[in-house]
Every structure is written in structure tokens, then in C-alpha cells.
Write a protein that holds these residues in place. Structure first.
Motif, PDB file in Angstrom:
ATOM      1  N   GLY A  97    -132.254  58.487 -10.977  1.00  0.00           N
ATOM      2  CA  GLY A  97    -131.456  58.160  -9.767  1.00  0.00           C
ATOM      3  C   GLY A  97    -132.027  58.528  -8.489  1.00  0.00           C
ATOM      4  O   GLY A  97    -133.326  58.586  -8.490  1.00  0.00           O
ATOM      5  N   PHE A  98    -131.346  58.842  -7.374  1.00  0.00           N
ATOM      6  CA  PHE A  98    -132.033  59.215  -6.210  1.00  0.00           C
ATOM      7  C   PHE A  98    -131.237  60.349  -5.701  1.00  0.00           C
ATOM      8  O   PHE A  98    -130.036  60.596  -5.639  1.00  0.00           O
ATOM      9  CB  PHE A  98    -131.907  57.826  -5.322  1.00  0.00           C
ATOM     10  CG  PHE A  98    -132.991  58.226  -4.130  1.00  0.00           C
ATOM     11  CD1 PHE A  98    -134.161  57.931  -4.145  1.00  0.00           C
ATOM     12  CD2 PHE A  98    -132.279  58.549  -3.010  1.00  0.00           C
ATOM     13  CE1 PHE A  98    -135.010  58.146  -3.043  1.00  0.00           C
ATOM     14  CE2 PHE A  98    -133.112  58.890  -1.793  1.00  0.00           C
ATOM     15  CZ  PHE A  98    -134.457  58.488  -1.751  1.00  0.00           C
ATOM     16  N   VAL A  99    -132.152  61.286  -5.013  1.00  0.00           N
ATOM     17  CA  VAL A  99    -131.551  62.370  -4.230  1.00  0.00           C
ATOM     18  C   VAL A  99    -132.345  62.584  -2.878  1.00  0.00           C
ATOM     19  O   VAL A  99    -133.352  62.290  -2.749  1.00  0.00           O
ATOM     20  CB  VAL A  99    -131.857  63.755  -4.970  1.00  0.00           C
ATOM     21  CG1 VAL A  99    -131.360  64.841  -4.108  1.00  0.00           C
ATOM     22  CG2 VAL A  99    -131.453  63.978  -6.361  1.00  0.00           C
ATOM     23  N   GLY A 100    -131.340  62.142  -1.759  1.00  0.00           N
ATOM     24  CA  GLY A 100    -131.923  62.615  -0.402  1.00  0.00           C
ATOM     25  C   GLY A 100    -130.700  61.920   0.603  1.00  0.00           C
ATOM     26  O   GLY A 100    -129.649  61.518   0.170  1.00  0.00           O
ATOM     27  N   SER A 101    -131.465  61.395   1.691  1.00  0.00           N
ATOM     28  CA  SER A 101    -130.635  60.820   2.642  1.00  0.00           C
ATOM     29  C   SER A 101    -130.128  59.610   2.475  1.00  0.00           C
ATOM     30  O   SER A 101    -130.859  58.843   1.408  1.00  0.00           O
ATOM     31  CB  SER A 101    -131.409  60.798   4.048  1.00  0.00           C
ATOM     32  OG  SER A 101    -132.446  59.981   3.821  1.00  0.00           O
ATOM     33  N   LYS A 102    -129.104  58.846   3.255  1.00  0.00           N
ATOM     34  CA  LYS A 102    -128.684  57.769   2.869  1.00  0.00           C
ATOM     35  C   LYS A 102    -129.566  56.613   3.148  1.00  0.00           C
ATOM     36  O   LYS A 102    -129.763  55.473   2.614  1.00  0.00           O
ATOM     37  CB  LYS A 102    -127.344  57.544   3.663  1.00  0.00           C
ATOM     38  CG  LYS A 102    -126.561  56.207   3.454  1.00  0.00           C
ATOM     39  CD  LYS A 102    -125.436  56.030   4.390  1.00  0.00           C
ATOM     40  CE  LYS A 102    -124.797  54.649   4.276  1.00  0.00           C
ATOM     41  NZ  LYS A 102    -123.620  54.834   4.831  1.00  0.00           N
ATOM     42  N   GLU A 103    -130.240  56.967   4.251  1.00  0.00           N
ATOM     43  CA  GLU A 103    -131.333  55.908   4.583  1.00  0.00           C
ATOM     44  C   GLU A 103    -132.462  55.713   3.624  1.00  0.00           C
ATOM     45  O   GLU A 103    -132.622  54.460   3.259  1.00  0.00           O
ATOM     46  CB  GLU A 103    -132.181  56.155   6.042  1.00  0.00           C
ATOM     47  CG  GLU A 103    -131.047  56.148   7.166  1.00  0.00           C
ATOM     48  CD  GLU A 103    -130.110  57.400   7.379  1.00  0.00           C
ATOM     49  OE1 GLU A 103    -130.723  58.595   6.802  1.00  0.00           O
ATOM     50  OE2 GLU A 103    -129.113  57.517   8.141  1.00  0.00           O
ATOM     51  N   LYS A 104    -132.955  56.740   3.293  1.00  0.00           N
ATOM     52  CA  LYS A 104    -133.975  56.645   1.971  1.00  0.00           C
ATOM     53  C   LYS A 104    -133.335  56.024   0.732  1.00  0.00           C
ATOM     54  O   LYS A 104    -134.180  55.425   0.136  1.00  0.00           O
ATOM     55  CB  LYS A 104    -134.577  57.972   1.614  1.00  0.00           C
ATOM     56  CG  LYS A 104    -135.203  58.778   3.057  1.00  0.00           C
ATOM     57  CD  LYS A 104    -136.700  57.901   3.179  1.00  0.00           C
ATOM     58  CE  LYS A 104    -137.664  58.487   2.179  1.00  0.00           C
ATOM     59  NZ  LYS A 104    -139.190  57.800   2.324  1.00  0.00           N
ATOM     60  N   ARG A 105    -132.161  56.445   0.188  1.00  0.00           N
ATOM     61  CA  ARG A 105    -131.462  55.900  -0.687  1.00  0.00           C
ATOM     62  C   ARG A 105    -131.536  54.378  -0.517  1.00  0.00           C
ATOM     63  O   ARG A 105    -131.780  53.572  -1.547  1.00  0.00           O
ATOM     64  CB  ARG A 105    -130.221  56.423  -0.874  1.00  0.00           C
ATOM     65  CG  ARG A 105    -129.411  56.051  -2.313  1.00  0.00           C
ATOM     66  CD  ARG A 105    -128.089  56.459  -2.415  1.00  0.00           C
ATOM     67  NE  ARG A 105    -127.259  56.397  -1.136  1.00  0.00           N
ATOM     68  CZ  ARG A 105    -126.146  57.202  -0.755  1.00  0.00           C
ATOM     69  NH1 ARG A 105    -126.203  58.514  -1.437  1.00  0.00           N
ATOM     70  NH2 ARG A 105    -125.614  56.984   0.184  1.00  0.00           N
ATOM     71  N   VAL A 106    -130.845  53.725   0.505  1.00  0.00           N
ATOM     72  CA  VAL A 106    -130.819  52.480   0.600  1.00  0.00           C
ATOM     73  C   VAL A 106    -132.302  51.775   0.488  1.00  0.00           C
ATOM     74  O   VAL A 106    -132.279  50.619   0.082  1.00  0.00           O
ATOM     75  CB  VAL A 106    -130.201  51.979   2.001  1.00  0.00           C
ATOM     76  CG1 VAL A 106    -130.261  50.716   2.646  1.00  0.00           C
ATOM     77  CG2 VAL A 106    -128.768  52.505   1.927  1.00  0.00           C
TER      78      VAL A 106
END
Length: 163
Positions: A97-106
Motif C-alpha cells: 500500500g502507501f503511507v503518506g500525503s494525499k499528493e504523494k499517494r495520488v
């Protein structure tokens, strides 16, 4: 791998007693810490000192500290105080998955979608001559990768799958 994970249980229990303020999810030999920066630094220091006894060798230089831009200097300082050099980041892949800011996730999901799109296009070309093989590729690989790893572990990304 399962036996190695079980062998690390005593280390995980000692870490929990040593730094109770930090939540520490383990998956086999992958560990994360969640808490304030100084406590997370203390947890990593503990793992570096106690881990080798259990066959666990943390590599602080490969550690990513997920923080905001405003917290970056504080994050580096909290770890440098304990002679640990880590990498501040706005987000990173973690256990599929991904953990972090919305911008980096997108940004991360868009890159995954591009790879998935290339895979679908390749399978579409294969399907012209070998339809059953292409179907198996979708059913046994791409579909499961996206249903589990991305679809179930990364919230709020449905709109990124639109053409």
C-alpha cells in the motif's frame, strides 16, 4: 519467513516494553513505528542495538520518516541526536500500500495505473491469438494485484482508475 517472524517476537515484546509510547506494527521482518519523532528515533535506536541478538539488522539509512515539510528538520534532528541517518519523506510504499500525503499517494497510484494500463494493452495484443492465455494473465495476476494490494490498502483512489 514465518519462522523468522516468530523468532522476532521476543524482540518485538522488548521493544514494546522499552518504548511503550510508540505503536509498532510488524509484518515478518518489516517494521514501522508510529508516534512522535523522538520516540520513533528511540525505537529505531533500540532495534539497532538489540536487533542483531535476534538476527534482525535494521538499516537506518534505508529508513523513511513520513513527515510534513515543516517537520523535516525536526525529524532529521530527532534521529541525528541518536546517530541515526534517515530519509525524511512525504510518502512511501509500505506492504503493498502507501503511507503518506494525499499528493504523494495520488502520484504513486497514477504510476501504478500506467503500469497496469501497459499490462492490459500487452494482454489485449496476446488475446488476439491466445485468448485463454490472456484471460489467465488478467485473472491470476493483474486483477488480484489491483483488488488486494492497491484497491484494499489505499483508500480514496477510485477516481484515479477512470480513463
Amino acid at each position: 519467513m514465518a519462522l523468522y517472524g516468530v523468532a522476532l517476537l521476543p524482540l518485538a515484546e522488548k521493544l514494546k516494553r522499552a518504548v511503550p509510547e510508540v505503536a509498532v506494527p510488524w509484518f515478518a521482518d518489516d517494521v514501522a513505528t508510529v508516534g512522535n519523532l523522538s520516540d520513533c528515533a528511540l525505537a529505531l535506536e533500540f532495534l539497532c542495538e538489540a536487533g542483531p541478538t535476534y538476527g534482525y539488522f535494521p538499516e537506518p539509512e534505508k529508513t523513511h520518516v513520513i513527515c510534513t515539510a515543516r517537520q523535516e528538520a525536526e525529524a532529521q534532528w530527532a534521529f541525528l541526536e541518536r546517530d541515526l541517518v534517515v530519509t525524511p519523506s512525504r510518502g512511501e510504499r509500505y506492504l503493498g500500500g502507501f503511507v503518506g500525503s494525499k499528493e504523494k499517494r495520488v502520484e504513486w497510484v497514477k504510476q501504478k495505473v500506467e503500469v497496469w494500463e501497459r499490462g492490459v494493452n500487452i494482454l489485449a495484443g496476446i488475446a488476439k491469438r491466445f485468448p485463454q492465455t490472456a484471460y489467465a494473465g488478467v485473472a491470476m495476476s493483474l486483477q488480484h494485484e489491483w483488488q488486494y494490494y492497491v484497491g484494499r490498502t489505499v483508500p480514496g483512489i477510485g477516481h484515479l482508475f477512470a480513463p
